[in-house]
Write a protein that holds these residues in place. Structure first.
Motif, PDB file in Angstrom:
ATOM      1  N   LEU A 175     -13.385   1.234  73.190  1.00 44.50           N
ATOM      2  CA  LEU A 175     -14.618   1.502  73.870  1.00 44.50           C
ATOM      3  C   LEU A 175     -15.661   1.312  72.835  1.00 44.50           C
ATOM      4  O   LEU A 175     -16.757   0.850  72.884  1.00 44.50           O
ATOM      5  CB  LEU A 175     -14.484   3.033  74.066  1.00 44.50           C
ATOM      6  N   GLY A 176     -15.208   1.520  71.445  1.00 40.42           N
ATOM      7  CA  GLY A 176     -16.201   1.339  70.457  1.00 40.42           C
ATOM      8  C   GLY A 176     -16.567  -0.269  70.432  1.00 40.42           C
ATOM      9  O   GLY A 176     -17.770  -0.269  70.030  1.00 40.42           O
ATOM     10  N   GLU A 177     -15.579  -0.703  70.129  1.00 37.93           N
ATOM     11  CA  GLU A 177     -15.752  -2.293  70.284  1.00 37.93           C
ATOM     12  C   GLU A 177     -16.450  -2.874  71.274  1.00 37.93           C
ATOM     13  O   GLU A 177     -17.334  -3.642  71.121  1.00 37.93           O
ATOM     14  CB  GLU A 177     -14.515  -3.097  69.953  1.00 37.93           C
ATOM     15  N   PHE A 183     -23.742  -3.311  73.478  1.00 41.89           N
ATOM     16  CA  PHE A 183     -25.013  -2.796  73.458  1.00 41.89           C
ATOM     17  C   PHE A 183     -25.474  -2.965  71.694  1.00 41.89           C
ATOM     18  O   PHE A 183     -26.353  -1.973  71.457  1.00 41.89           O
ATOM     19  CB  PHE A 183     -24.957  -1.103  73.641  1.00 41.89           C
ATOM     20  N   ASN A 184     -24.578  -3.654  71.034  1.00 43.97           N
ATOM     21  CA  ASN A 184     -24.839  -3.644  69.557  1.00 43.97           C
ATOM     22  C   ASN A 184     -24.888  -2.160  68.902  1.00 43.97           C
ATOM     23  O   ASN A 184     -25.698  -2.098  67.815  1.00 43.97           O
ATOM     24  CB  ASN A 184     -26.456  -4.520  69.351  1.00 43.97           C
ATOM     25  N   LEU A 185     -24.032  -1.485  69.339  1.00 43.81           N
ATOM     26  CA  LEU A 185     -23.798   0.021  68.753  1.00 43.81           C
ATOM     27  C   LEU A 185     -23.131  -0.251  67.494  1.00 43.81           C
ATOM     28  O   LEU A 185     -22.159  -1.119  67.468  1.00 43.81           O
ATOM     29  CB  LEU A 185     -22.932   0.838  69.364  1.00 43.81           C
ATOM     30  N   ASP A 186     -23.704   0.201  66.246  1.00 46.13           N
ATOM     31  CA  ASP A 186     -23.014   0.180  65.054  1.00 46.13           C
ATOM     32  C   ASP A 186     -21.959   1.070  64.954  1.00 46.13           C
ATOM     33  O   ASP A 186     -21.819   2.026  64.109  1.00 46.13           O
ATOM     34  CB  ASP A 186     -24.062   0.365  64.007  1.00 46.13           C
ATOM     35  N   PHE A 187     -20.888   0.881  65.648  1.00 44.18           N
ATOM     36  CA  PHE A 187     -19.645   1.517  65.641  1.00 44.18           C
ATOM     37  C   PHE A 187     -18.546   0.932  64.582  1.00 44.18           C
ATOM     38  O   PHE A 187     -18.523  -0.240  64.388  1.00 44.18           O
ATOM     39  CB  PHE A 187     -18.964   1.313  67.068  1.00 44.18           C
ATOM     40  N   ARG A 188     -17.863   1.801  63.775  1.00 47.93           N
ATOM     41  CA  ARG A 188     -17.028   1.743  62.844  1.00 47.93           C
ATOM     42  C   ARG A 188     -15.755   2.676  63.011  1.00 47.93           C
ATOM     43  O   ARG A 188     -16.079   3.638  63.302  1.00 47.93           O
ATOM     44  CB  ARG A 188     -17.838   1.691  61.525  1.00 47.93           C
ATOM     45  N   CYS A 189     -14.791   1.911  62.731  1.00 50.24           N
ATOM     46  CA  CYS A 189     -13.470   2.537  62.871  1.00 50.24           C
ATOM     47  C   CYS A 189     -12.588   2.473  61.578  1.00 50.24           C
ATOM     48  O   CYS A 189     -12.362   1.128  61.347  1.00 50.24           O
ATOM     49  CB  CYS A 189     -13.001   2.171  64.258  1.00 50.24           C
ATOM     50  N   LEU A 190     -11.886   3.475  61.062  1.00 48.07           N
ATOM     51  CA  LEU A 190     -10.858   2.988  60.134  1.00 48.07           C
ATOM     52  C   LEU A 190      -9.588   3.610  60.697  1.00 48.07           C
ATOM     53  O   LEU A 190      -9.650   4.913  61.122  1.00 48.07           O
ATOM     54  CB  LEU A 190     -11.138   3.591  58.937  1.00 48.07           C
ATOM     55  N   ARG A 191      -8.353   2.905  60.541  1.00 51.49           N
ATOM     56  CA  ARG A 191      -7.074   3.620  60.920  1.00 51.49           C
ATOM     57  C   ARG A 191      -6.535   4.327  59.755  1.00 51.49           C
ATOM     58  O   ARG A 191      -6.180   3.507  58.668  1.00 51.49           O
ATOM     59  CB  ARG A 191      -6.079   2.554  61.464  1.00 51.49           C
ATOM     60  N   TYR A 192      -6.447   5.577  59.609  1.00 50.38           N
ATOM     61  CA  TYR A 192      -6.042   6.189  58.403  1.00 50.38           C
ATOM     62  C   TYR A 192      -4.614   6.335  58.458  1.00 50.38           C
ATOM     63  O   TYR A 192      -3.976   6.686  59.525  1.00 50.38           O
ATOM     64  CB  TYR A 192      -6.706   7.824  58.352  1.00 50.38           C
ATOM     65  N   PRO A 252     -22.720  -3.886  54.652  1.00 56.27           N
ATOM     66  CA  PRO A 252     -23.734  -4.579  55.711  1.00 56.27           C
ATOM     67  C   PRO A 252     -22.906  -4.998  56.896  1.00 56.27           C
ATOM     68  O   PRO A 252     -21.763  -5.507  56.757  1.00 56.27           O
ATOM     69  CB  PRO A 252     -24.294  -5.779  55.094  1.00 56.27           C
ATOM     70  N   GLY A 253     -23.603  -4.862  58.091  1.00 57.56           N
ATOM     71  CA  GLY A 253     -22.815  -5.217  59.399  1.00 57.56           C
ATOM     72  C   GLY A 253     -22.026  -6.499  59.175  1.00 57.56           C
ATOM     73  O   GLY A 253     -21.153  -6.898  59.925  1.00 57.56           O
ATOM     74  N   LYS A 254     -23.009  -7.274  58.994  1.00 64.72           N
ATOM     75  CA  LYS A 254     -22.689  -8.803  58.982  1.00 64.72           C
ATOM     76  C   LYS A 254     -21.532  -9.132  58.106  1.00 64.72           C
ATOM     77  O   LYS A 254     -20.923 -10.269  58.387  1.00 64.72           O
ATOM     78  CB  LYS A 254     -23.936  -9.822  58.509  1.00 64.72           C
ATOM     79  N   GLN A 255     -21.039  -8.381  57.359  1.00 60.79           N
ATOM     80  CA  GLN A 255     -19.852  -8.604  56.461  1.00 60.79           C
ATOM     81  C   GLN A 255     -18.580  -8.335  57.280  1.00 60.79           C
ATOM     82  O   GLN A 255     -17.446  -8.776  56.802  1.00 60.79           O
ATOM     83  CB  GLN A 255     -19.707  -7.808  55.179  1.00 60.79           C
ATOM     84  N   LEU A 256     -18.695  -7.661  58.387  1.00 62.56           N
ATOM     85  CA  LEU A 256     -17.438  -7.239  59.026  1.00 62.56           C
ATOM     86  C   LEU A 256     -17.110  -7.952  60.188  1.00 62.56           C
ATOM     87  O   LEU A 256     -17.987  -8.687  61.061  1.00 62.56           O
ATOM     88  CB  LEU A 256     -17.652  -5.679  59.842  1.00 62.56           C
ATOM     89  N   THR A 257     -15.818  -8.464  60.224  1.00 64.30           N
ATOM     90  CA  THR A 257     -15.253  -9.536  61.324  1.00 64.30           C
ATOM     91  C   THR A 257     -14.551  -8.815  62.349  1.00 64.30           C
ATOM     92  O   THR A 257     -14.332  -9.171  63.579  1.00 64.30           O
ATOM     93  CB  THR A 257     -14.049 -10.288  60.743  1.00 64.30           C
ATOM     94  N   ARG A 310      -9.432  -5.459  52.848  1.00 61.50           N
ATOM     95  CA  ARG A 310      -9.512  -5.967  51.710  1.00 61.50           C
ATOM     96  C   ARG A 310     -10.370  -6.935  51.419  1.00 61.50           C
ATOM     97  O   ARG A 310     -11.167  -7.437  50.466  1.00 61.50           O
ATOM     98  CB  ARG A 310      -8.022  -6.172  51.069  1.00 61.50           C
ATOM     99  N   THR A 311     -10.351  -8.180  52.370  1.00 60.05           N
ATOM    100  CA  THR A 311     -10.960  -9.415  52.425  1.00 60.05           C
ATOM    101  C   THR A 311     -12.563  -9.021  52.860  1.00 60.05           C
ATOM    102  O   THR A 311     -13.357  -9.554  51.957  1.00 60.05           O
ATOM    103  CB  THR A 311     -10.395 -10.438  53.416  1.00 60.05           C
ATOM    104  N   ASP A 312     -12.814  -8.296  53.928  1.00 56.18           N
ATOM    105  CA  ASP A 312     -14.042  -8.120  54.257  1.00 56.18           C
ATOM    106  C   ASP A 312     -15.046  -7.174  53.579  1.00 56.18           C
ATOM    107  O   ASP A 312     -16.251  -7.518  53.407  1.00 56.18           O
ATOM    108  CB  ASP A 312     -14.113  -7.655  55.840  1.00 56.18           C
ATOM    109  N   TRP A 313     -14.408  -6.003  52.958  1.00 54.00           N
ATOM    110  CA  TRP A 313     -15.385  -5.344  52.398  1.00 54.00           C
ATOM    111  C   TRP A 313     -14.711  -4.674  51.160  1.00 54.00           C
ATOM    112  O   TRP A 313     -14.797  -3.646  50.624  1.00 54.00           O
ATOM    113  CB  TRP A 313     -15.886  -4.048  53.266  1.00 54.00           C
ATOM    114  N   SER A 314     -13.651  -5.326  50.455  1.00 55.20           N
ATOM    115  CA  SER A 314     -13.105  -5.299  49.351  1.00 55.20           C
ATOM    116  C   SER A 314     -12.510  -3.729  48.861  1.00 55.20           C
ATOM    117  O   SER A 314     -12.577  -3.193  47.962  1.00 55.20           O
ATOM    118  CB  SER A 314     -14.242  -5.379  48.079  1.00 55.20           C
ATOM    119  N   TRP A 315     -11.829  -3.498  50.080  1.00 60.94           N
ATOM    120  CA  TRP A 315     -11.195  -2.233  49.835  1.00 60.94           C
ATOM    121  C   TRP A 315     -10.107  -2.244  49.150  1.00 60.94           C
ATOM    122  O   TRP A 315      -9.175  -3.179  48.843  1.00 60.94           O
ATOM    123  CB  TRP A 315     -10.616  -1.752  51.428  1.00 60.94           C
ATOM    124  N   LYS A 316      -9.734  -1.226  48.280  1.00 65.11           N
ATOM    125  CA  LYS A 316      -8.761  -1.115  47.177  1.00 65.11           C
ATOM    126  C   LYS A 316      -8.478   0.422  46.882  1.00 65.11           C
ATOM    127  O   LYS A 316      -9.321   0.982  46.775  1.00 65.11           O
ATOM    128  CB  LYS A 316      -8.874  -2.152  46.066  1.00 65.11           C
TER     129      LYS A 316
END
Ligand code: VAH
Length: 349
Positions: A175-177, A183-192, A252-257, A310-316
């Motif tokens: 639903l978020g995607e 609607f261009n909602l700035d939705f973000r989700c992480l699978r913990y 920044p949103g534009k970095q997210l694939t 790791r690729t899109d927002w350098s998570w480590k």
């Protein structure tokens, strides 16, 4: 011309920050804030943007010292009007939606899990769309099922979870995607993965044993584990979880694939964790008394593939298992010794 331009600048996206006039950081509403993760995230965001920048909310009464740290309001995610008033009156920019029944408690109360995890989600999603907020919703290893590859589990693959918790989280992801695309909602989700911390009790999930074993080690000296010795699951220390969440929200949103990412730190089995804790508490005993949570764990990932994050927002991750065990034992020893520097253990979530 000049006035509207200034207003525009004040609300322009600078780097990854979008704020209303005057505040030096986003004004964040955390729902389900008194659960496992809310108070920790509030603490970290308040360090960055000031104590008033985070509105902690829940339907349970906070401890006195929680109120002293910053704003707290009652908020029932099933009450759209209640949430709307807070968003308007507190000039909220971001919602971090932590309200949810976790895997084990959800299976014991499916109707409530449906209401809180799905209807509650619909309310914050609609609100975020209407007020153009940035919305963070956590998902979980529990969003995968027995048909998903378990080692490693890729970011995109078949997801047919077998718990109402998992079903509600796949619904949240999709639903978020959809709201993001439509609607261009700035939705973000992480699978913990399973999150491990010492200053609040676990919240009724399948990974709770990995927190409880530390309390048992420093109290009874015996841990009764409801999973098999070889039940491998992904886990993460709270500091890595909170840092991942804030770094992701500030990207920044534009970095997210995509708008849904696996994040991984480590994975271990009860017997591996027991062996590591035993290095600190040699007399610790363990007994395996497997229950229905083993069936849940059997359908979950053993190792997460988080290469996209790791690729899109350098998570480590920063904290491996050995360090996690050392931190937990060191701090819980202080807590049980009543050492004020570690604060009181949050009442049982
Ligand atoms: C649970 N701790 O066990 C939660 C979490 C990653 C697992 O979702 O349900």
């Amino acid at each position: 011309m000049r006035k509207s331009f200034l207003n525009l600048v004040k609300t322009l996206e600078v780097g990854s920050r979008l704020y209303h006039s005057g505040s030096n950081g986003p004004r964040v509403l955390i729902t389900g804030g008194l659960g496992q993760l809310g108070t920790g995230l509030a603490r970290e965001l308040r360090k960055l943007h000031g104590p008033e920048s985070v509105i902690l909310s829940d339907i349970v009464k906070p401890e006195a010292e929680e109120i002293a740290k910053g704003p707290f309001v009652f908020a029932d995610v099933l009450d759209f009007k209640c949430l709307q008033e807070i968003v308007v009156n507190k000039r909220i920019d971001w919602i971090v939606h932590f309200s949810a029944l976790l895997s084990a408690v959800g299976e014991n109360n499916v109707p409530l899990a449906v209401r809180v995890n799905i209807e509650g989600l619909h309310n914050v999603m609609e609100l975020a769309k209407q007020y153009k907020l940035k919305l963070f919703v956590p998902s979980t290893i529990g969003a995968f099922g027995p048909e998903s590859p378990r080692n490693p589990t890729p970011n995109i693959c078949i997801q047919r979870p077998k718990t109402i918790y998992g079903v509600s989280k796949v619904h949240a992801e999709l639903l978020g995607e959809y709201y993001h695309k439509r609607f261009n909602l700035d939705f973000r989700c992480l699978r913990y993965p399973g999150i491990i911390l010492y200053d609040s009790h676990p919240g009724g999930g399948t990974t709770d044993y990995a927190v409880q074993i530390f309390h048992d080690a420093l109290t009874t000296g015996k841990h009764v584990c409801y999973l098999r010795p070889d039940a491998r699951l992904p886990m993460m220390y709270i500091d890595d979880c909170l840092r991942a969440t804030i770094e992701y929200m500030m990207t920044p949103g534009k970095q997210l694939t995509t708008r849904t990412y696996n994040v991984h730190a480590m994975s271990f089995t009860p017997e591996e964790l027991y062996a590591e804790v035993k290095k600190h508490v040699p007399n610790l005993e363990i007994e395996y008394k497997v229950d229905s949570r083993q069936a849940i764990a059997d359908a979950w990932p053993m190792v997460f593939d988080d290469s996209s994050a790791r690729t899109d927002w350098s998570w480590k991750e920063n904290i491996p298992m050995e360090k996690l065990v050392d931190i937990m034992i060191t701090n819980l020893r202080k807590v049980y010794a009543g050492d004020p520097s570690t604060g009181k253990l949050d009442a049982m979530a």
